[in-house]
Write an enzyme that holds these catalytic residues in place. Structure first.
Site, mmCIF file in Angstrom:
data_model
loop_
_atom_site.group_PDB
_atom_site.id
_atom_site.type_symbol
_atom_site.label_atom_id
_atom_site.label_comp_id
_atom_site.label_asym_id
_atom_site.label_seq_id
_atom_site.Cartn_x
_atom_site.Cartn_y
_atom_site.Cartn_z
ATOM 1 N N LYS A 1 0.841 -1.191 0.000
ATOM 2 C CA LYS A 1 0.000 0.000 0.000
ATOM 3 C C LYS A 1 0.884 1.250 0.000
ATOM 4 O O LYS A 1 1.830 1.351 0.779
ATOM 5 C CB LYS A 1 -0.914 -0.010 1.226
ATOM 6 C CG LYS A 1 -2.131 0.891 1.108
ATOM 7 C CD LYS A 1 -3.139 0.610 2.203
ATOM 8 C CE LYS A 1 -4.408 1.422 2.005
ATOM 9 N NZ LYS A 1 -5.416 1.154 3.038
ATOM 10 N N GLU B 1 -18.949 -5.014 10.971
ATOM 11 C CA GLU B 1 -19.769 -4.141 11.829
ATOM 12 C C GLU B 1 -20.842 -4.904 12.591
ATOM 13 O O GLU B 1 -21.116 -4.610 13.763
ATOM 14 C CB GLU B 1 -20.411 -3.033 10.969
ATOM 15 C CG GLU B 1 -19.417 -2.039 10.399
ATOM 16 C CD GLU B 1 -18.756 -2.506 9.104
ATOM 17 O OE1 GLU B 1 -17.910 -1.761 8.566
ATOM 18 O OE2 GLU B 1 -19.111 -3.611 8.619
ATOM 19 N N ARG C 1 -24.916 -1.445 8.238
ATOM 20 C CA ARG C 1 -24.715 -2.867 7.988
ATOM 21 C C ARG C 1 -25.041 -3.712 9.222
ATOM 22 O O ARG C 1 -25.106 -4.941 9.134
ATOM 23 C CB ARG C 1 -23.268 -3.106 7.551
ATOM 24 C CG ARG C 1 -22.905 -2.387 6.254
ATOM 25 C CD ARG C 1 -21.416 -2.189 6.104
ATOM 26 N NE ARG C 1 -20.688 -3.414 5.880
ATOM 27 C CZ ARG C 1 -20.363 -3.896 4.688
ATOM 28 N NH1 ARG C 1 -20.700 -3.231 3.602
ATOM 29 N NH2 ARG C 1 -19.693 -5.012 4.565
#
Length: 625
Positions: free
Chosen positions: A283, A367, A395
């Site tokens: 990344k 979540e 969610r």
């Protein structure tokens, strides 16, 4: 090679590039990303990490005939460049400009609107099923990060897809981190793969041996392929978890070696069934600051490209105010715990995690699990604080209802990024939380108007023995000296007015205050109420009104102002609870709101102080008529 990315006819020109040209293209794309995102802001680190992968995908596959689905979608900038949108990059994340996420209305190459994690494999499975039913012939590719693989939906899809035997290619982009450090058993498993020199060396050795033998027959190739599989299993058992789910496992591949990527994708293309290609990337690749601080450059505002420093105001944010208050509460009460869903630093819980590591839990991008995990903690005598962005908490709606509210457990929901958030657009605006939380029996919903009031509401929520949600926006914490009274569970009347009362929820208070001032300049007496508690309905301020005592309140106009959808929002709740009053509700319309700055969106949808005042004057005139 063209000098500028805008001069290419992508993706067609990509097909004719040789390996050297492809590598030069990767450098050009990285320079282009850094130059443009430093001006507009956006998701930098994730895009720098997938440059070679995206080039290889568009070299091997033919978009839009072949369907490439990007999980979350914040890493789709390179895909946009390679599908002819480089010329529009100065509009990225701006009002009516390019979205920071895939959008079907923007390009036929964007086949699925994304913005939340762990959805790509499910979507790919559905598209592939439709392809097979229609008798069509094209490839379906889902690109998903290792962080998104911690989401339960991804494993539901893997299980279903492996059983179906449908031909889908899943690219596991393994960069070792999501927004926060990846958590859990899967992360540890992939970490072992990333550090396994044995398999990588064995793979390279076998490849070199093959190259030395002229005229390899098909039988020899088959034997070597089987030998490679045995080496893979014997050394690292790398693909077992995926092979057992019904996938052919290929990799790990070097995500920054275009030749290696093209080779493995070509192999995947010819597998007749579900295949998982494990790609290792870094990344922030190619920009030193993003490599060192990938979390900071996950989503960034405009920054100095040379130093990497963000061009921000330096104002204390609501997230920081919340984080400090969470620590203060934990200092006084050893039963206070904190939970994050892979957003520790972003939600302001970094300091809590350092000070109270045993009382801090990062459950990964999960979540629903975070909420039910909090319920379990609460049943064990603790008081959990669950810090999740508003749009991501959607969610976990079922878990909020069934696991927390049904059992009336003292879980505190710290809801960051409530209201419109600006440039991230439809998938990230938090304009539905009042609507969905207010339907949950037993839930207290709090809306602070300032940083100070956020602290007071966290104190109040911690004093309850029942579920409570505190919603607050992105960005700098407001200072509102006009609110002198401390929040104690009641809405606060700031001023009285004969003609109209503006009931301003949370951070719309500032706009409501300014609108009242504008109305006063037009001879209209406007009262102002700071709505800090939306649920349960607290309307004591109505009794603290001369109109109420003179029995003329039914002649007054009550204006509700909120940073939430009008459907199911505070306005509808207030009107239902006080059906004898004349109510004008102002908020976001019943639609998904596009990306743009918060001020631009308020201007477009009539929610600036001037627009609010104008709407009030119009309503008063209509009543007279």
């Amino acid at each position: 090679m063209a000098k500028n990315l805008t001069e290419y006819n992508f993706p067609e020109d990509l097909k004719n590039m040789n390996p050297d040209e492809l590598n030069l293209l990767s450098y050009s794309i990285r320079d282009f990303l850094i130059e443009n995102i430093s001006k507009t802001g956006g998701h930098l680190a994730s895009n720098l990490g997938v440059v070679e992968l995206t080039i290889a995908l568009h070299k091997v596959f033919s978009s839009p005939q072949d369907k490439i689905i990007w999980d979350v979608g914040h890493q789709s900038y390179v895909h946009k460049i390679l599908t002819g949108r480089a010329k529009d990059f100065d509009t990225l994340r701006k009002l009516d400009g390019l979205s920071g996420f895939p959008k079907r209305k923007e390009s036929p190459h964007d086949v699925y609107d994304t913005g939340h994690s762990s959805t790509s494999i499910s979507a790919a499975a559905g598209i592939a099923a439709g392809r097979d039913l229609n008798g069509d012939k094209y490839d379906v590719i889902a690109v998903i990060g290792d962080g998104s693989m911690t989401g339960g939906l991804a494993f539901e899809a893997l299980n279903n897809l492996g059983m179906s035997k449908s031909k889908v290619i899943v690219i596991l982009n393994d960069n070792g981190m999501s927004i926060s450090r990846n958590i859990g058993g899967l992360s540890e498993h992939l970490g072992k793969l990333r550090t396994s020199e044995g398999y990588l060396n064995a793979k390279a050795s076998i490849k070199k041996s093959i190259e030395r033998i002229p005229g390899i027959g098909s039988s020899l190739r088959g034997s070597i392929a089987k030998a490679k599989d045995r080496v893979k299993y014997a050394i690292i058992s790398g693909g077992v978890i995926f092979e057992e789910l019904g996938f052919t496992y290929l990799g790990p591949a070097d995500g920054h070696d275009i030749d290696d990527l093209i080779e493995v994708l070509e192999h995947a293309k010819h597998v007749n069934g579900p295949v998982l290609v494990h790609v290792m990337t870094k990344k922030g690749k190619g920009y030193r600051q993003a490599e060192i601080y990938p979390d900071r450059f996950h989503g960034t505002g405009p920054f100095n490209a040379e130093t990497g420093r963000e061009l921000a105001s330096g104002k204390v944010t609501y997230s920081e105010v919340f984080g400090r208050k969470a620590i203060e509460l934990a200092d006084r009460d050893e039963k206070i715990t904190a939970i994050s869903a892979a957003m520790c630093d972003a939600t302001g819980l970094g300091g809590f995690a350092v000070k109270y590591p045993k009382r801090f839990f990062d459950v990964g991008i999960a979540e629903g699990h975070a909420v039910t995990f909090a319920a379990g903690l609460a049943l064990s005598g603790f008081k959990p604080i669950v810090a999740i962005y508003s749009s991501f908490l959607q969610r976990a709606y079922d878990e909020i209802l069934e696991d927390v509210c049904l059992q009336n457990l003292p879980v505190i929901f710290a809801i960051d990024r409530a209201g419109v958030v600006g440039a991230d657009g439809e998938t990230h605006h938090g304009i539905f939380d009042i609507s969905y939380l207010s339907t949950a029996p037993g839930m207290t919903v709090l809306t602070p108007a300032s940083g100070k009031q956020l602290e007071e509401m966290m104190e109040y929520a911690a004093s309850l023995n029942s579920p409570a949600a505190v919603r607050y926006p992105r960005g700098g914490a407001a200072v509102e000296p006009s609110i002198m009274e401390k929040f104690t569970g009641k809405n606060i009347r700031i001023s009285r007015g004969r003609d109209v009362d503006i009931l301003a929820c949370g951070t719309t208070y500032s706009d409501g205050r300014k609108a009242a001032e504008i109305l006063g300049e037009h001879g209209i007496e406007a009262g102002l109420v700071n709505i800090g508690i939306v649920k349960p309905g607290e309307y004591g301020f109505l009794k603290d009104d001369d109109c109420y005592h003179n029995n003329c309140y039914h002649n007054k106009l009550y204006v509700t102002l909120e940073d939430n959808s009008l459907r199911g929002g505070f306005g509808e709740i207030f009107k239902a609870d006080n059906d004898n009053l004349h109510v004008l509700s102002l908020g976001w319309p019943d639609r998904f709101i596009e990306h743009g700055t918060v001020d631009e969106l308020k201007e477009r949808y009539g929610l600036t102080p001037e627009a609010v005042a104008k709407a009030v004057m119009k309503a008063l005139e209509e009543r007279k008529g």
